[in-house]
Structures are given as structure tokens and as C-alpha cells.
Design an enzyme around this catalytic site. Structure first.
Site: not given
Ligand SMILES: Cc1cc2nc3c(=O)[nH]c(=O)nc-3n(C[C@H](O)[C@H](O)[C@H](O)COP(=O)(O)OP(=O)(O)OC[C@H]3O[C@@H](n4cnc5c(N)ncnc54)[C@H](O)[C@@H]3O)c2cc1C
Length: 395
Positions: A144, A146, A148, A173-174, A258, A284, A295, A383
């Protein structure tokens, strides 16, 4: 003998098989396609409502599709990495992004670290049944607080005698609700920076593992997406996957596979959406002619085809380097970024070409649009991909 006439004819109708694929890959493609079109695609609408059943794993295990590139000694097919690409591409024909993702998490995200870093005992216990489709896997990185910022995770594993005690939470988590086990990223030494992470193989039926809730999503409705909690979960010390303290590096390696397989899925999904829309544009009519003959519309197809082809070439060339033992992180990041972006652009343009029909569920294009959107977020956002690419130049 070649004459000027036949040499100069455009080969628009040719199959244009890429050089990485052999006849054997094409036979595999046919066999997966037959299965997907016959046994999966007809259920796509139903599974949007119910999520796809676990029996798909068992069936794909029986058919040998869950271990295409794993060695035969573990029940795999002993193929190369391109076989995984073929699977990812053909799964797009299920017309269910959620299904394709649930399977890809199992074949190309959760099990590869077991094969590469696992002990023989772990391979027998987790990899072999996963390849058979008897065990379903998930991968727990995101929390929740962390996503990225993987280094910011808080799930802790603390050594206690012969065991570790795990506390924390994972989200999005998928396969989280259906999985038998999870490859879990934890911190074992919060003061050790990147050297303080450890992966664990955690059985999901252990006391303290709580599958909190099924999360509602924009797309990928056929997949299950879970919020999970780990409350004083005790695992034996031999549940460590790979080396204690090396989990961050292990998971960064996993993310490359991945991302590349996700990019392949994006290209295949975009291609199918393109073909479906092409058909529509030829049928269509408006103002007395097929809309595809305007075009403006013709150029939309030309733009889309060029984008798809550019992404496909990036995926195949990068896969070729991967197959030949390189570790092309920059190119994987580029392929993932580009493929995800063009897939979203193509899906959007396909809705536009369909007009009002594109907005209707019946035509299936809106689902592609919703499903594809995840690819610019999951497995590393646009990003983050840009940052990895930029940093690779020393910036
Ligand atoms: C349907 C679905 C399935 C998923 N399945 C899995 C899974 O099976 N296992 C798993 O572990 N995870 C899973 N995820 C998680 C997914 O990998 C993360 O949502 C993703 O990595 C982004 O993390 P966050 O949602 O915390 O976004 P955040 O990290 O909070 O990012 C929010 C925004 O800030 C930007 N940002 C963050 N850091 C930076 C930076 N340094 N520079 C510039 N911009 C930045 C991001 O690009 C984004 O636009 C899943 C997500 C979804 C929606």
C-alpha cells in the site's frame, strides 16, 4: 529464376515470420492458438463477470503450456525463450487481458525466480506442481505504501531460531485470492539498503496469511487482484528463495522477464485490435463508402501498423539478445515503455474508428482499451521505465 516482375511485387500477403522463430515455434503457435480459440475465447465474456476458473491452470498444465522453456526434468518442454513469447502472443487471442495476465504471472513472473534461485527441494515442491498446473502462484512486491519505490517496502521477515516471522501487507496482487503460494519480497535487514531484502516462498494456507479483499478494477476483470496481509506468519528458514540479503537484486532480475513478456502481450493485443478494426472499417459505410476508404481513416491504420511493427521489432530483437545470454535492461525498458504506450494508443484509435460501436461492450474494443491501460502502470510505470533508460546513460 527471379524476374524483375516477381522480385518487385510487394509481399503484403506474406506471413513475414520473424527470423527468431522456427517451424517448431510455428507448430507450437498453432497448437496454442487452437486451444485458446476453442477452450478459452468462448468464455471471455463470462469470465469478465466471474474471473477465470482455476481449472484453466490444470488444463494448460496437462497440455504442457505452463513450462514451455523449463527443462524436461521438471516437467517442462525444454524450449527456448521464444516459446514463452509465442504463448504470450497467442494468449491475446483469448480476448481476455485478465486471463492472459493471470497466466503470465504464473509462467513468467512467479516461477522464473524459483527455477533460477531455488534449491532442488524448492523446485520439486513448487516449480514441478506449478508446471503441471496443480499449484497456482502469485508474486508479492507492491505494498500500500510502496510500488515504484521497491526499496521502500515495509514487509519484514525476522529470524527466530529455525524460522522467520513475517509481518506486512501486499496489494494489487494478481492471483492473490487463488494462489497456493506467493513469491514474497521482504526486508530482513532494514539498515542494509539494497542488501537488506530477502525473497520467501510462502504457502498461502499458513496461519496469519489473510486474503483481505478482492479489488475492483478498471479492466482486467477476468483476473483476481488481492490485498493481502501477513500477520506473524511463521515460515521455516528453508523458505528463503535465493540468498538472504540478495532479494532486491533477485526481484530486479525477475522484473526484466516480466516486462519483456508484458511487452510481447501488448504488441499481440494491439495487433488483434487492429485486425478487428480493419474488418469493421471495410464493412461499415458512411457517406456512401467504406469508412476505411476515407484518407483520414486509412492514415490512422497506417500510423497504427507502423507503431505496432516498431514495437514488435523492439520486442523480438530484445528477446533475441536475452535468449543469447545478454542482460539488456535498457532495451527491455524501452520495449516495455514503447509497447505499452502504442498498445494504449492503438486501442484508443480503434474505438474512434468504430465510432459509437467502439463504446459498446458488444464490439470488444472498449475492453481492450480498459485492459491495455494497465500496461503503462504495472511491472514498472512509464515514468520508471524512462528513469531506468535515462539513468543507463549515466544521468
Ligand atoms: C491490475 C494490477 C495488477 C497488479 N499485479 C501485481 C502483482 O501481481 N504483484 C505486484 O507486486 N504488484 C502488482 N501490481 C502493482 C504494480 O506493479 C504497481 O501498481 C506499479 O508498480 C506502480 O506502483 P504504485 O501503484 O504504488 O504507484 P506509485 O509508485 O505510487 O506511483 C504513482 C505515480 O508516481 C510516479 N512515480 C513514482 N516514482 C517516480 C519517480 N521516481 N519518478 C517519476 N515518477 C514517479 C509513477 O510513475 C506514477 O505515475 C499490479 C497493479 C495493478 C493495477
Amino acid at each position: 529464376m527471379a524476374t524483375a516482375e516477381n522480385v518487385l511485387k510487394p509481399d503484403f500477403g506474406s506471413k513475414q515470420r520473424h527470423f527468431i522463430f522456427t517451424d517448431e515455434h510455428e507448430r507450437l503457435r498453432e497448437s496454442i492458438r487452437g486451444f485458446v480459440e476453442k477452450e478459452l475465447a468462448p468464455h471471455a465474456d463470462e469470465w469478465e463477470e466471474t474471473t477465470f476458473p482455476d481449472s484453466v491452470f490444470r488444463r494448460m498444465g496437462e497440455l504442457g503450456f505452463l513450462g514451455l522453456s523449463y527443462p524436461e526434468e521438471y516437467g517442462g518442454q525444454g524450449g527456448d525463450y521464444y516459446c514463452n513469447l509465442v504463448l504470450a502472443e497467442e494468449m491475446a487471442r483469448s480476448h481476455s487481458g485478465g486471463l492472459a495476465m493471470g497466466i503470465a504471472v504464473h509462467t513468467d513472473m512467479a516461477t522464473p525466480p524459483i527455477f533460477l534461485f531455488g534449491t532442488e527441494e524448492q523446485k520439486q515442491r513448487y516449480l514441478v506442481p506449478s508446471i503441471k498446473g496443480e499449484k497456482i502462484s502469485s508474486l508479492g512486491i507492491t505494498e500500500p505504501d510502496a510500488g515504484s519505490d521497491v526499496a521502500g517496502i515495509r514487509t519484514r521477515a525476522v529470524r527466530d531460531g529455525d524460522e522467520y516471522v513475517i509481518n506486512g501487507s501486499k496489494t494489487y496482487i494478481t492471483n492473490g485470492h487463488r494462489s497456493d503460494f506467493i513469491v514474497l519480497v521482504t526486508k530482513t535487514d532494514p539498515d542494509a539498503g539494497y542488501d537488506g531484502f530477502t525473497l520467501f516462498l510462502v504457502d498461502m494456507d499458513l496461519p496469519g496469511v489473510v486474503r483481505e479483499k478482492k479489488l475492483e478494477k478498471l479492466g482486467m476483470h477476468a483476473s483476481d487482484t488481492a490485498l493481502l496481509a501477513f500477520q506473524d506468519v511463521r515460515v521455516p528458514a528453508d523458505a528463503v528463495l535465493g540468498e538472504v540479503g540478495k532479494g532486491f537484486y533477485h526481484i530486479m532480475w525477475e522484473l526484466q522477464g516480466e516486462r519483456l513478456i508484458g511487452a510481447a502481450g501488448c504488441v499481440a493485443g494491439a495487433q488483434l485490435c487492429f485486425e478487428r478494426t480493419l474488418q469493421y472499417a471495410l464493412e461499415r459505410k458512411a457517406f456512401g463508402r467504406q469508412i476505411g476508404k476515407f484518407q483520414v481513416i486509412r492514415h490512422k491504420f497506417a500510423e497504427m501498423a507502423t507503431k505496432i511493427e516498431s514495437a514488435r521489432q523492439m520486442v523480438y530483437t530484445t528477446a533475441w539478445r536475452h535468449q543469447n545470454g545478454e542482460y539488456p535492461v535498457r532495451e527491455i525498458s524501452m520495449a516495455k515503455l514503447h509497447a505499452a504506450r502504442i498498445a494504449c494508443e492503438v486501442a484508443d484509435e480503434c474505438i474512434q474508428i468504430h465510432g459509437g460501436a467502439g463504446y459498446m461492450k458488444e464490439y470488444g474494443v472498449e475492453r481492450v482499451w480498459r485492459d491495455m491501460r494497465l500496461n503503462r502502470i504495472g511491472a514498472g510505470t512509464d515514468e520508471i521505465m524512462l528513469d531506468v533508460i535515462g539513468r543507463s546513460y549515466g544521468l
